[in-house]
Motif scaffolding. Sequence first.
Motif, short mmCIF file in Angstrom:
data_model
loop_
_atom_site.label_atom_id
_atom_site.label_comp_id
_atom_site.label_asym_id
_atom_site.label_seq_id
_atom_site.Cartn_x
_atom_site.Cartn_y
_atom_site.Cartn_z
N HIS A 288 0.83 -1.19 0.00
CA HIS A 288 0.00 0.00 0.00
C HIS A 288 0.88 1.26 0.00
O HIS A 288 1.99 1.28 0.54
CB HIS A 288 -0.90 0.05 1.23
N THR A 289 0.32 2.30 -0.62
CA THR A 289 0.90 3.64 -0.54
C THR A 289 -0.19 4.55 0.01
O THR A 289 -1.36 4.15 0.10
CB THR A 289 1.35 4.13 -1.93
N PRO A 290 0.13 5.77 0.40
CA PRO A 290 -0.91 6.67 0.95
C PRO A 290 -2.08 6.87 0.01
O PRO A 290 -3.20 7.12 0.45
CB PRO A 290 -0.14 7.98 1.20
N ASN A 291 -1.83 6.74 -1.30
CA ASN A 291 -2.92 7.01 -2.26
C ASN A 291 -3.40 5.76 -2.98
O ASN A 291 -4.26 5.86 -3.86
CB ASN A 291 -2.44 8.04 -3.30
N ARG A 292 -2.89 4.62 -2.60
CA ARG A 292 -3.23 3.43 -3.39
C ARG A 292 -3.10 2.17 -2.54
O ARG A 292 -2.12 2.03 -1.80
CB ARG A 292 -2.29 3.33 -4.60
N ARG A 293 -4.10 1.31 -2.65
CA ARG A 293 -4.07 0.02 -1.93
C ARG A 293 -3.88 -1.10 -2.95
O ARG A 293 -4.65 -1.21 -3.91
CB ARG A 293 -5.36 -0.20 -1.14
N ARG A 294 -2.85 -1.95 -2.74
CA ARG A 294 -2.59 -3.05 -3.67
C ARG A 294 -2.16 -4.29 -2.89
O ARG A 294 -1.61 -4.19 -1.79
CB ARG A 294 -1.51 -2.68 -4.69
N TRP A 295 -2.43 -5.45 -3.50
CA TRP A 295 -1.97 -6.72 -2.95
C TRP A 295 -1.28 -7.51 -4.07
O TRP A 295 -1.65 -7.41 -5.26
CB TRP A 295 -3.13 -7.56 -2.41
N PHE A 296 -0.26 -8.29 -3.67
CA PHE A 296 0.47 -9.11 -4.65
C PHE A 296 0.62 -10.54 -4.11
O PHE A 296 0.57 -10.78 -2.89
CB PHE A 296 1.86 -8.52 -4.93
N LYS A 297 0.79 -11.47 -5.03
CA LYS A 297 1.10 -12.85 -4.67
C LYS A 297 2.48 -13.18 -5.26
O LYS A 297 2.71 -13.01 -6.46
CB LYS A 297 0.05 -13.80 -5.22
N MET A 298 3.37 -13.65 -4.40
CA MET A 298 4.71 -14.01 -4.83
C MET A 298 4.80 -15.53 -4.98
O MET A 298 4.41 -16.28 -4.07
CB MET A 298 5.76 -13.54 -3.82
N LEU A 299 5.29 -16.01 -6.14
CA LEU A 299 5.44 -17.43 -6.42
C LEU A 299 6.90 -17.71 -6.75
O LEU A 299 7.49 -17.04 -7.61
CB LEU A 299 4.54 -17.84 -7.59
N VAL A 300 7.52 -18.70 -6.06
CA VAL A 300 8.94 -19.03 -6.23
C VAL A 300 9.05 -20.45 -6.76
O VAL A 300 8.55 -21.40 -6.13
CB VAL A 300 9.71 -18.91 -4.89
N LEU A 301 9.70 -20.61 -7.94
CA LEU A 301 9.88 -21.91 -8.58
C LEU A 301 11.36 -22.15 -8.84
O LEU A 301 12.10 -21.21 -9.19
CB LEU A 301 9.11 -21.98 -9.90
N PRO A 302 11.83 -23.39 -8.71
CA PRO A 302 13.25 -23.68 -8.94
C PRO A 302 13.57 -23.77 -10.43
O PRO A 302 12.72 -24.14 -11.25
CB PRO A 302 13.46 -25.02 -8.23
N LEU A 303 14.82 -23.41 -10.78
CA LEU A 303 15.33 -23.69 -12.12
C LEU A 303 15.74 -25.15 -12.18
O LEU A 303 15.63 -25.89 -11.19
CB LEU A 303 16.52 -22.77 -12.43
N SER A 304 16.21 -25.59 -13.32
CA SER A 304 16.66 -26.98 -13.43
C SER A 304 17.88 -27.21 -12.55
O SER A 304 18.54 -26.27 -12.10
CB SER A 304 16.98 -27.30 -14.89
N SER A 305 18.19 -28.49 -12.32
CA SER A 305 19.28 -28.83 -11.41
C SER A 305 20.63 -28.29 -11.89
O SER A 305 21.50 -27.97 -11.08
CB SER A 305 19.37 -30.35 -11.25
N ASP A 306 20.83 -28.17 -13.23
CA ASP A 306 22.10 -27.65 -13.73
C ASP A 306 22.08 -26.13 -13.86
O ASP A 306 23.07 -25.52 -14.27
CB ASP A 306 22.45 -28.29 -15.08
N GLN A 307 20.92 -25.52 -13.56
CA GLN A 307 20.80 -24.06 -13.56
C GLN A 307 20.35 -23.64 -12.18
O GLN A 307 19.22 -23.23 -11.98
CB GLN A 307 19.80 -23.60 -14.63
N GLN A 308 21.20 -23.78 -11.22
CA GLN A 308 20.81 -23.58 -9.83
C GLN A 308 20.37 -22.13 -9.59
O GLN A 308 21.09 -21.20 -9.92
CB GLN A 308 21.97 -23.94 -8.90
N GLY A 309 19.19 -22.02 -9.03
CA GLY A 309 18.59 -20.72 -8.77
C GLY A 309 17.07 -20.84 -8.81
O GLY A 309 16.51 -21.95 -8.86
N VAL A 310 16.40 -19.71 -8.74
CA VAL A 310 14.93 -19.74 -8.73
C VAL A 310 14.39 -18.62 -9.60
O VAL A 310 15.09 -17.63 -9.88
CB VAL A 310 14.37 -19.59 -7.30
#
Length: 694
Positions: A103-125
């Motif tokens: 939220h900001t003083p002039n705006r109300r917002r909501w978000f959804k964060m989704l975390v997925l893994p990369l492949s095993s040889d591309q370590q990261g998300v």
Amino acid sequence: MDIPLKISEKTYQVTIESMLDEIVVIDRDGKILMVNEAWRQFSKENGPEPGKPPLGTEVGDNYLEVCLPNTGITAGNDSNARDGIQAVLDGRLPVFSMEYPCHTPNRRRWFKMLVLPLSSDQQGVVIAHSNITEFKLTEEALRLSEERWKFALEGSGDGVWDWNFQTGEALYSKRWKEMFGFAESEIGNHSLEWSNRVHPDDIAGVMAAIQAHIDGKTPYVTHEFRMRCKDQNYQWTLGRGMVVSRDDNDQPLRLVGTNTDITVQKRMTAALQESEDRFRGLANAAPTLIWVAGTDKLCNWFNDTWHAYTGRSMEQEFGHGWTEGLHPDDLDRCIEIYVSHFDARQSFQMEYRLRGHDGEYHWFIDVGRPRFDGQGEFVGYIGMLTDISQRKAIEVELIENKQRLTQAQQIAHLGSWDWNVVDDHVTWSDEAAEIYVPDNKSVTPSFEGFKSSLHPDDFDRVMGAIKATFDQDTAYDIQHRVVSKLKGVRYVHAQGKVFRNADGKAIRLVGTAQDITERKLLEDELKRQVSTDFLTGLSSRSHFMEQGELELSRASRYDNSLSIFMMDVDFFKSVNDSYGHKVGDTVLKKLAEVCGSTLRDVDIVGRIGGEEFAILLPETDNNEAAEVAERLRNAIANVTVPLSTGGQSLHFTVSIGVASLASKGDNLEVLLNMADKALYEAKNSGRNRVCVSQ
């Protein structure tokens, strides 16, 4: 989101750039490898300066150390997000998601964060942020809307519930919990709170009704069953509900409905079956439509309420004549249900439309039950119709909350009112005006107008309840009387809730009012029928025994004398055999009449059974009782009962046994047994005489 595992970096970049969600790709140490345009715009919107992204949101920055606190995730959620991302990086979680406000003083917002893994040889998300603001605002609006219609439904006395099929969660209104004797904190938010309390003999039927509705076989759920209350007793309730949302596979997501306490209705039905004469007298006074059928399936009796509604005579409705009033679309279904259950000697319940005398159709729920005599022989069916047009109208309007509220008030005769105590301004619905000011419904609503409608004997109690609601924040829930020239004295059930400002000062009292006169009158009539012998008008056996216990207690407490008679009509069987039961009934009525003219007002006369009567004489000793008994015997012996043929008349006599309270340890059964033995002695001594217990 399915990110290809082995694609070129350029193709990979094009792919995430085309996505609408804000995308960030980081390596196992948290370093940002790639972002899309949506992420860049998202960063600028949430930066410390307009149009300038916050520190740590570009490729090469460490997302875990710098970015999270600068992208709108609150401090409380920061650690949750960090731990979740790290768990996917470490392989401890296959996927992680969370919702967070931004939220900001002039705006109300909501978000959804989704975390997925990369492949095993591309370590990261891969981290995606989806804007769910519209969904959250809609969800909030729906919650507020549901709170309004649930309050309206509870104003009619019903308990409200909301069952989530996906989670098993079930929400129960405060009124629902109160119906079964529970405080609000004593019932949890799970469907087992309901199913574990349904009577074992009823649970299969209830679940079958719900399943039939889920399968599309019925437009809604309606079922009568018993629920276990907090005191472990069972209470009858009428459950009604409807699936209000389904998934893409047409599977139910939510079932919403109400429970109505129908315990009184069930008890009334049982009382109506005690005897045919008593039943018909009570049935004709009942506001519901009642029918009776014989063993041939043909209806042979309808109560006065039925005739008043249909405008048709008994001859017109007799047999299958009543089906002429059924709606053509309901006829075949009703006949099939009626015949199949009749042949199986099973109770049934069906809903249909029946035409009234004005040509309009009303919806009714018809509950039919098999009847058996004292020997267990089947003698036919009895049915009771309750007008459910109001409920039908409410169910049709379930989708539109505003329309549903208005319709509920009109159909349930439930008036609503709103008193602004700050400026003393009052508004009320047409139904409330019908209740409080029926003589002049166009008058401007006011608190003074409300007060002037109150019955004088209830005025102080109502004002005290309103004051307690404001001062102590207690619920305003009261039954009282109102008076008008047009309608006389009427009974009202009023409920309300106080609304307060931020300082806790009461600013409004909002509530409902319902005319419950017919229900109160019916309850009084039922009590009178139960306590009175239908033929003689004397006390019934059960009522006489209650009065006897009270008089015995009073005599023992104040050391007063008390006497009792047992009286029997001599040769009464011969009267019935020789002249018929109609003459026999006339003899019993005449005996009751003589008792009324001979005995005192304080003396209590009850019909114990058949031709046997009992009489209580407060503050009367043994000698006085013997004199009264002789005077009563002589008075009865000198009356005549005219016969219908030849101008002849019939004389009859009685035998009386007298007993008096001799010890404070004597109970009512002892006195009755003493008087009964004296009666037996009188009959064996030649009848038409008085014998006193020694």
